[in-house]
Design an enzyme around this catalytic site. Sequence first.
Site, PDB file in Angstrom:
ATOM      1  N   HIS A 109      39.731  12.558 -27.130  1.00 32.96           N
ATOM      2  CA  HIS A 109      39.846  12.814 -25.880  1.00 32.96           C
ATOM      3  C   HIS A 109      40.415  14.055 -25.379  1.00 32.96           C
ATOM      4  CE1 HIS A 109      44.574  12.839 -25.317  1.00 32.96           C
ATOM      5  NE2 HIS A 109      44.450  12.168 -26.469  1.00 32.96           N
ATOM      6  N   CYS A 110      40.164  14.493 -24.307  1.00 31.55           N
ATOM      7  CA  CYS A 110      40.809  15.674 -23.564  1.00 31.55           C
ATOM      8  C   CYS A 110      41.660  15.263 -22.507  1.00 31.55           C
ATOM      9  CB  CYS A 110      39.674  16.751 -23.414  1.00 31.55           C
ATOM     10  SG  CYS A 110      38.155  16.143 -22.320  1.00 31.55           S
ATOM     11  N   LYS A 111      41.568  15.906 -21.448  1.00 29.22           N
ATOM     12  CA  LYS A 111      42.068  15.461 -19.829  1.00 29.22           C
ATOM     13  C   LYS A 111      41.313  14.264 -19.326  1.00 29.22           C
ATOM     14  CE  LYS A 111      44.130  17.249 -15.806  1.00 29.22           C
ATOM     15  NZ  LYS A 111      44.897  18.377 -15.110  1.00 29.22           N
ATOM     16  N   THR A 117      35.486  16.706 -24.555  1.00 34.01           N
ATOM     17  CA  THR A 117      35.193  15.589 -25.053  1.00 34.01           C
ATOM     18  C   THR A 117      33.485  15.437 -25.113  1.00 34.01           C
ATOM     19  OG1 THR A 117      37.158  14.364 -24.814  1.00 34.01           O
ATOM     20  CG2 THR A 117      35.306  13.068 -25.348  1.00 34.01           C
TER      21      THR A 117
END
Length: 205
Positions: A109-111, A117
């Site tokens: 995951h990222c934001k 991602t």
Amino acid sequence: MIQDDNDVLEPPINFSMVDEGIFRSGFPQPANFPFLKTLQLRSIIYLCPEPYPEENLEFLRSQNIHLFQFGIEGKKEASSSAASSIPKQTILEALKVLIDVRNHPVLIHCKRGKHRTGCLVGVLRKFQNWCLASVFEEYQRFAGAKSRTTDLRFIETFDVVGLRDCLYGIIHHYYRLAYYASKKRRLLLYKQAQQDMQTYQHYKP
């Protein structure tokens, strides 16, 4: 996702299964923790440079989940002709963690679960020999209107051949030798394979 009549399990934004033992999403919130428990995660690959929130770290500790952080800045696309801000070496290191089944089940995951991602999943698909059209379609499905030409170019030009050859060479060599080996010899081969995997972990194109 519903667990019973009273408990509703809420997945993180942009959550999806990538492959067996591999998941992707946006940043998990505390409301998502009960859902994440059902995945029985062993690892999380976090692609942002910001420190992980203490509440999230406490959840990881309680579930014995290992955090791999690869800090990639989330910059906006300046123009379609600009170079990608995604560092290739960082994505390569994240990919090594991702394809190591000892880290599965794993959540990437990222934001928002879109660009960073999407780039990591995109190079994973290239490693899996997906055709480029399918790789791009998957990226755009999650990025939506925020799709970036620079990300697509990054995925297209990312070289996974050397990494694949390095990994496959180790696997083929030790499977072939172990087939004819005694139990004692297999143990020695296993130890040697572990050393070679350390070399693979430090592979650079």
